[in-house]
Design an enzyme around this catalytic site. Structure first.
Site, PDB file in Angstrom:
ATOM      1  N   THR A   1      -5.357  14.283 -15.552  1.00 49.44           N
ATOM      2  CA  THR A   1      -6.665  13.765 -15.990  1.00 49.44           C
ATOM      3  C   THR A   1      -7.377  14.752 -16.911  1.00 49.44           C
ATOM      4  OG1 THR A   1      -8.891  13.219 -15.181  1.00 49.44           O
ATOM      5  CG2 THR A   1      -7.612  14.683 -13.804  1.00 49.44           C
TER       6      THR A   1
ATOM      7  N   ARG B   1     -17.689  16.797  -6.107  1.00 51.18           N
ATOM      8  CA  ARG B   1     -17.145  16.038  -7.226  1.00 51.18           C
ATOM      9  C   ARG B   1     -15.802  16.600  -7.701  1.00 51.18           C
ATOM     10  NH1 ARG B   1     -18.667  14.537 -12.767  1.00 51.18           N
ATOM     11  NH2 ARG B   1     -16.691  13.835 -13.587  1.00 51.18           N
TER      12      ARG B   1
ATOM     13  N   ASP C   1     -29.399  12.097 -16.061  1.00 47.37           N
ATOM     14  CA  ASP C   1     -29.959  13.331 -16.641  1.00 47.37           C
ATOM     15  C   ASP C   1     -30.263  13.203 -18.134  1.00 47.37           C
ATOM     16  OD1 ASP C   1     -30.055  14.692 -14.251  1.00 47.37           O
ATOM     17  OD2 ASP C   1     -28.163  15.762 -14.548  1.00 47.37           O
ATOM     18  N   GLY C   2     -30.550  12.006 -18.596  1.00 44.00           N
ATOM     19  CA  GLY C   2     -30.934  11.828 -20.002  1.00 44.00           C
ATOM     20  C   GLY C   2     -29.786  11.446 -20.918  1.00 44.00           C
TER      21      GLY C   2
ATOM     22  N   GLN D   1     -24.897  14.356 -22.227  1.00 38.47           N
ATOM     23  CA  GLN D   1     -23.491  14.718 -22.042  1.00 38.47           C
ATOM     24  C   GLN D   1     -22.613  13.769 -22.867  1.00 38.47           C
ATOM     25  OE1 GLN D   1     -25.622  13.329 -20.044  1.00 38.47           O
ATOM     26  NE2 GLN D   1     -24.783  12.443 -18.187  1.00 38.47           N
TER      27      GLN D   1
ATOM     28  N   ARG E   1     -16.425  16.972 -23.570  1.00 43.87           N
ATOM     29  CA  ARG E   1     -15.011  16.795 -23.229  1.00 43.87           C
ATOM     30  C   ARG E   1     -14.290  16.210 -24.438  1.00 43.87           C
ATOM     31  NH1 ARG E   1     -14.115  12.585 -18.615  1.00 43.87           N
ATOM     32  NH2 ARG E   1     -14.312  14.270 -17.138  1.00 43.87           N
TER      33      ARG E   1
ATOM     34  N   TYR F   1     -22.811  16.234  -6.636  1.00 43.64           N
ATOM     35  CA  TYR F   1     -22.272  15.899  -7.968  1.00 43.64           C
ATOM     36  C   TYR F   1     -22.616  17.003  -8.952  1.00 43.64           C
ATOM     37  CZ  TYR F   1     -21.700  13.263 -12.351  1.00 43.64           C
ATOM     38  OH  TYR F   1     -21.318  12.838 -13.600  1.00 43.64           O
TER      39      TYR F   1
ATOM     40  N   GLU G   1     -10.205  15.435 -16.457  1.00 40.17           N
ATOM     41  CA  GLU G   1     -11.105  16.158 -15.542  1.00 40.17           C
ATOM     42  C   GLU G   1     -10.562  17.503 -15.090  1.00 40.17           C
ATOM     43  OE1 GLU G   1     -13.623  14.882 -12.721  1.00 40.17           O
ATOM     44  OE2 GLU G   1     -14.386  13.246 -13.918  1.00 40.17           O
TER      45      GLU G   1
ATOM     46  N   ASP H   1       0.864  -1.180   0.000  1.00 38.00           N
ATOM     47  CA  ASP H   1       0.000   0.000   0.000  1.00 38.00           C
ATOM     48  C   ASP H   1       0.903   1.232   0.000  1.00 38.00           C
ATOM     49  OD1 ASP H   1      -1.586   2.141   0.892  1.00 38.00           O
ATOM     50  OD2 ASP H   1      -2.872   0.817   2.090  1.00 38.00           O
TER      51      ASP H   1
ATOM     52  N   ALA I   1     -10.323   6.977  -9.079  1.00 36.73           N
ATOM     53  CA  ALA I   1     -10.680   7.644 -10.339  1.00 36.73           C
ATOM     54  C   ALA I   1     -12.135   7.407 -10.749  1.00 36.73           C
ATOM     55  CB  ALA I   1      -9.733   7.198 -11.449  1.00 36.73           C
TER      56      ALA I   1
HETATM   57  C1  UGA Z   1     -13.966  10.173 -15.499  1.00 34.91           C
HETATM   58  C2  UGA Z   1     -13.311   9.897 -14.165  1.00 34.91           C
HETATM   59  O1  UGA Z   1     -13.329  11.035 -13.344  1.00 34.91           O
HETATM   60  C3  UGA Z   1     -11.905   9.460 -14.324  1.00 34.91           C
HETATM   61  O2  UGA Z   1     -11.882   8.113 -14.666  1.00 34.91           O
HETATM   62  C4  UGA Z   1     -11.064  10.158 -15.333  1.00 34.91           C
HETATM   63  O3  UGA Z   1     -10.171  11.045 -14.754  1.00 34.91           O
HETATM   64  C5  UGA Z   1     -11.802  10.818 -16.434  1.00 34.91           C
HETATM   65  O4  UGA Z   1     -13.175  10.921 -16.369  1.00 34.91           O
HETATM   66  C6  UGA Z   1     -11.451  10.122 -17.734  1.00 34.91           C
HETATM   67  O5  UGA Z   1     -11.578   8.886 -17.786  1.00 34.91           O
HETATM   68  O6  UGA Z   1     -11.086  10.807 -18.668  1.00 34.91           O
HETATM   69  P1  UGA Z   1     -16.422  10.779 -16.153  1.00 34.91           P
HETATM   70  O7  UGA Z   1     -16.148  10.699 -17.610  1.00 34.91           O
HETATM   71  O8  UGA Z   1     -17.428  11.790 -15.742  1.00 34.91           O
HETATM   72  O9  UGA Z   1     -15.116  11.019 -15.313  1.00 34.91           O
HETATM   73  O10 UGA Z   1     -16.835   9.353 -15.555  1.00 34.91           O
HETATM   74  P2  UGA Z   1     -17.849   8.200 -15.914  1.00 34.91           P
HETATM   75  O11 UGA Z   1     -18.226   7.574 -14.621  1.00 34.91           O
HETATM   76  O12 UGA Z   1     -17.255   7.297 -16.930  1.00 34.91           O
HETATM   77  O13 UGA Z   1     -19.149   8.940 -16.474  1.00 34.91           O
HETATM   78  C7  UGA Z   1     -19.273   9.440 -17.765  1.00 34.91           C
HETATM   79  C8  UGA Z   1     -20.654  10.012 -17.956  1.00 34.91           C
HETATM   80  O14 UGA Z   1     -21.632   8.972 -17.904  1.00 34.91           O
HETATM   81  C9  UGA Z   1     -21.103  11.038 -16.897  1.00 34.91           C
HETATM   82  O15 UGA Z   1     -21.772  12.086 -17.537  1.00 34.91           O
HETATM   83  C10 UGA Z   1     -22.042  10.274 -15.993  1.00 34.91           C
HETATM   84  O16 UGA Z   1     -23.016  11.110 -15.402  1.00 34.91           O
HETATM   85  C11 UGA Z   1     -22.669   9.301 -16.982  1.00 34.91           C
HETATM   86  N1  UGA Z   1     -23.120   8.018 -16.390  1.00 34.91           N
HETATM   87  C12 UGA Z   1     -22.312   7.288 -15.602  1.00 34.91           C
HETATM   88  C13 UGA Z   1     -24.408   7.554 -16.689  1.00 34.91           C
HETATM   89  O17 UGA Z   1     -25.184   8.213 -17.421  1.00 34.91           O
HETATM   90  N2  UGA Z   1     -24.811   6.364 -16.161  1.00 34.91           N
HETATM   91  C14 UGA Z   1     -24.025   5.604 -15.358  1.00 34.91           C
HETATM   92  O18 UGA Z   1     -24.458   4.507 -14.920  1.00 34.91           O
HETATM   93  C15 UGA Z   1     -22.718   6.075 -15.076  1.00 34.91           C
END
Ligand code: UGA
Length: 349
Positions: free
Chosen positions: A117, A145, A214-215, A218, A304, A298, A119, A53, A78
């Protein structure tokens, strides 16, 4: 060359180790909490693994930073669900523990390749995010978040400052939604805390509804892991010192798609998969609000898309794997992993 990978059993660490051992004569020294993703390399004589660890086994780490030529500190939380559930844990691991590693790289004059990232750009309004031009736009403090983005950004700035002072040979890499085999796990997806592609695959496999937050309008630019690893290999190799002191977006702008589109593509692939006959239900897609899915702290990122000019110019890199292939390879690997056994149970249950 001796490469130290902290978090070697993670998604990126495991793929990187396989590639290094396959294509080079380099040695890999790796630490992680477990070894379930590195079965393919464990027997290799150029691969040394220790279970540990980074918050505890500090002496081993310091010794190996001294011993190795290049350090990849890949240990981090992440997954967005964890950012809102355990923001302090994210800060402690992603920032504090990694800061100590960075300082030891400075102390022992070791090259570090640090995973920043996508992000960090957060809610930036640019059409394509640029490493040296785009603004990094975070939300308010009560939207927890952003602690991940903020922790990574601050460490980027610390690393950059050490580099400017001439004390650190570094490269910052910014993966944009890398996907592929071993991205998170179907187990963590059961708790709702995997990244979206694994989350959706788990929903399909276990006959749970796919949730569009949210639909799902994104979008993300999904990048196949092999393409990302191609770039990291060039960066470790660092021919002509071209990666030194640089920031690279590593993503596939051609694979930009909405989450809704992603869900439909995966569902379509799944129902046309040869093994789908084991199922007796048609998967469902539902919509849920972000506040009920993730909680009030969140906030989402609407678009992106990376500019990858810097990586193209300096590394001669560009991603090759299209979205459907990337999704198919990922889906296939998870289905192979569970051997369809669990899936059938899910279908009948
Ligand atoms: C990710 C993570 O923060 C990191 O893995 C990383 O730094 C970065 O982005 C990347 O991989 O480039 P995000 O893309 O928001 O962030 O993470 P996801 O959990 O993959 O979600 C992507 C999108 O899908 C978001 O808009 C989320 O709201 C949506 N989502 C997620 C859904 O609609 N349904 C789900 O069940 C999960």
């Amino acid at each position: 060359m001796k490469v130290l990978i902290l978090g070697v059993n993670g998604f990126i660490g495991s793929h990187l180790s396989e590639r290094i051992l396959r294509d080079t004569d380099w040695e890999v020294y790796g630490m992680d909490l477990g070894k379930d993703k590195i079965g393919a390399v464990l027997g290799n004589e150029r691969f040394r693994y220790v279970e540990g660890d980074i918050a505890i086994n500090k002496e081993w780490i310091e010794y190996h930073i001294k011993k190795c030529d290049v350090v990849l500190p890949l240990v981090a939380i992440a997954t967005p669900k964890t950012y809102v559930e355990n923001p302090l844990g994210v800060f402690e691991l992603d920032f504090e523990e990694n800061l100590r590693i960075i300082r030891q790289c400075v102390k022992y004059h070791k090259r570090v390749i640090f995973p920043s990232t996508s992000e960090v750009y957060a809610m930036c309004g640019d059409e394509r995010f640029d490493e040296y031009g785009s603004k990094l736009v975070l939300g308010p403090i009560n939207k927890e978040r952003w602690i991940y983005s903020c922790s990574k950004q601050l460490l980027d700035r610390v690393i950059w400052a050490y580099g400017q002072r001439g004390d650190l040979d570094f490269t910052l890499i910014r993966p944009f939604n890398w996907i592929g085999p071993r991205l998170d796990s179907l187990e963590t997806a059961k708790e709702g805390s995997s990244r979206v592609v694994t989350q959706f695959i788990a929903s399909l496999v276990y006959n749970e509804p796919i949730v569009l937050v949210d639909g799902g309008l994104q979008s993300r630019s999904f990048t196949y892991i092999d393409d990302g690893i191609d770039a990291v290999m060039k960066i470790i190799d660092n021919a002509g010192g071209r990666a030194t002191g640089q920031i690279f977006n590593l993503g596939n702008p051609e694979n930009n798609c909405t989450i809704k589109d992603l869900a439909h593509r995966l569902l379509d692939m799944f129902v046309h998969h040869s093994a789908y006959a084991a199922y007796n239900r048609h998967p469902e897609i539902i919509v849920q609000s972000a506040s009920s899915f993730y909680g009030e702290s969140y906030q989402d990122i609407q678009t992106r898309v990376p500019s990858i000019e810097n990586a193209r110019k300096l590394l001669g890199w560009k991603p090759k794997v299209g979205l459907d292939d990337a999704l198919r390879f990922t889906l296939d690997s998870f289905l192979r992993e569970i051997g369809w056994r669990d899936a059938r149970i899910g279908a009948q249950g």
